[in-house]
Design an enzyme around this catalytic site. Structure first.
Site, PDB file in Angstrom:
ATOM      1  N   ASP A   1      88.923  83.454  35.715  1.00 61.15           N
ATOM      2  CA  ASP A   1      88.699  82.116  35.146  1.00 61.15           C
ATOM      3  C   ASP A   1      88.687  81.105  36.290  1.00 61.15           C
ATOM      4  O   ASP A   1      89.737  80.790  36.853  1.00 61.15           O
ATOM      5  CB  ASP A   1      89.809  81.759  34.154  1.00 61.15           C
ATOM      6  CG  ASP A   1      89.763  82.576  32.868  1.00 61.15           C
ATOM      7  OD1 ASP A   1      89.081  83.620  32.848  1.00 61.15           O
ATOM      8  OD2 ASP A   1      90.431  82.180  31.890  1.00 61.15           O
ATOM      9  N   LYS A  59      84.857  77.633  29.437  1.00 56.24           N
ATOM     10  CA  LYS A  59      86.240  77.459  28.987  1.00 56.24           C
ATOM     11  C   LYS A  59      86.594  75.977  29.048  1.00 56.24           C
ATOM     12  O   LYS A  59      86.214  75.283  29.996  1.00 56.24           O
ATOM     13  CB  LYS A  59      87.163  78.288  29.888  1.00 56.24           C
ATOM     14  CG  LYS A  59      88.654  78.113  29.640  1.00 56.24           C
ATOM     15  CD  LYS A  59      89.439  79.032  30.583  1.00 56.24           C
ATOM     16  CE  LYS A  59      90.929  78.734  30.565  1.00 56.24           C
ATOM     17  NZ  LYS A  59      91.691  79.595  31.499  1.00 56.24           N
ATOM     18  N   LYS A  69      85.774  79.853  25.520  1.00 55.60           N
ATOM     19  CA  LYS A  69      87.225  79.996  25.492  1.00 55.60           C
ATOM     20  C   LYS A  69      87.867  78.630  25.342  1.00 55.60           C
ATOM     21  O   LYS A  69      87.597  77.709  26.122  1.00 55.60           O
ATOM     22  CB  LYS A  69      87.730  80.673  26.772  1.00 55.60           C
ATOM     23  CG  LYS A  69      89.259  80.818  26.830  1.00 55.60           C
ATOM     24  CD  LYS A  69      89.684  81.601  28.069  1.00 55.60           C
ATOM     25  CE  LYS A  69      91.201  81.600  28.245  1.00 55.60           C
ATOM     26  NZ  LYS A  69      91.629  82.372  29.429  1.00 55.60           N
TER      27      LYS A  69
END
Length: 218
Positions: free
Chosen positions: A89, A151, A181
């Site tokens: 991430d 995300k 996300k």
């Protein structure tokens, strides 16, 4: 819906200890969460603990500010994957997003994508700090760079975390080509369900166990 498989069970606080990370892994194994998300220094520990299980190891890159040089982010990602990370991430350069320099953002994502090799790449855009147009631009840059997910948040930014509006906008922008996300400030079953209904395919939070227990009671 298998609610447990939405969760990246997360422990990213600076004072996290090895014992706490091992507990996080035990909880993830018990509930069969999608992954644990830990700081890079704990990737080898988590990878060893979770070897052979259905729980992936996720880590963060350029975290939490996103202000590292792209080459540093790429090196950090490559090392994390070498040490056992299945998912990465990365935080984009938020200042460049505010400048609407989406070409820069696309290039840095592409470098991290290449460095991450087969690992899943999620791109943290810090949506609460961005306008709708900036969110859309970042999502398009992530799509062009062949990332796997966008995300919402690090969970560390003063402007806040995930919102259903941002998740919905991100989902509308990427369609079904990428995952979305939601992370940052998700503490209850109702909040998790709101994000899923808005289009989230993963939920990053530290309250995963509490939410699963709440779901059992409801």
């Amino acid at each position: 819906m298998e609610l447990n498989r939405y969760f990246d069970h997360t422990l990213l606080k600076a004072e996290a200890t090895s014992d706490q990370v091992l507990k996080l892994c035990d909880e993830a194994l018990e509930y069969h969460f999608a992954s644990v998300c830990v700081n890079p220094v704990f990737v080898p520990l988590a990878a060893g603990k979770l070897a052979g299980s259905d729980v992936k190891v996720c880590t963060v890159i350029g975290f939490p500010l996103g202000a590292n040089e792209p080459a540093v982010k790429a090196m950090e990602a490559a090392l994390a994957v070498d040490e056992g990370a299945d998912e990465v991430d990365m935080v984009i350069n938020i200042g460049k997003a505010k400048e609407k320099d989406f070409a820069y953002i696309q290039e840095e994502i592409a470098k991290v994508k290449q460095a991450s090799r087969e690992a899943l790449l999620k791109v943290i855009i810090e949506s609460s700090a961005l306008s709708d147009d900036e969110i859309i631009g970042c999502c398009k840059a992530a799509m062009a760079a062949k990332a796997d997910y966008v995300k919402t948040s690090t969970g560390f930014h003063k402007t806040g975390g995930a919102s259903a509006h941002a998740v919905s906008l991100m989902r509308q922008t990427v369609g079904e080509t990428m995952g979305v996300k939601a992370s940052g400030g998700i503490h209850s079953l109702a909040e998790a369900q709101e994000m899923i209904e808005a289009g989230a395919s993963r939920i990053g939070c530290s309250a995963s166990v509490a939410i699963m227990e709440e779901a059992k009671r409801s």
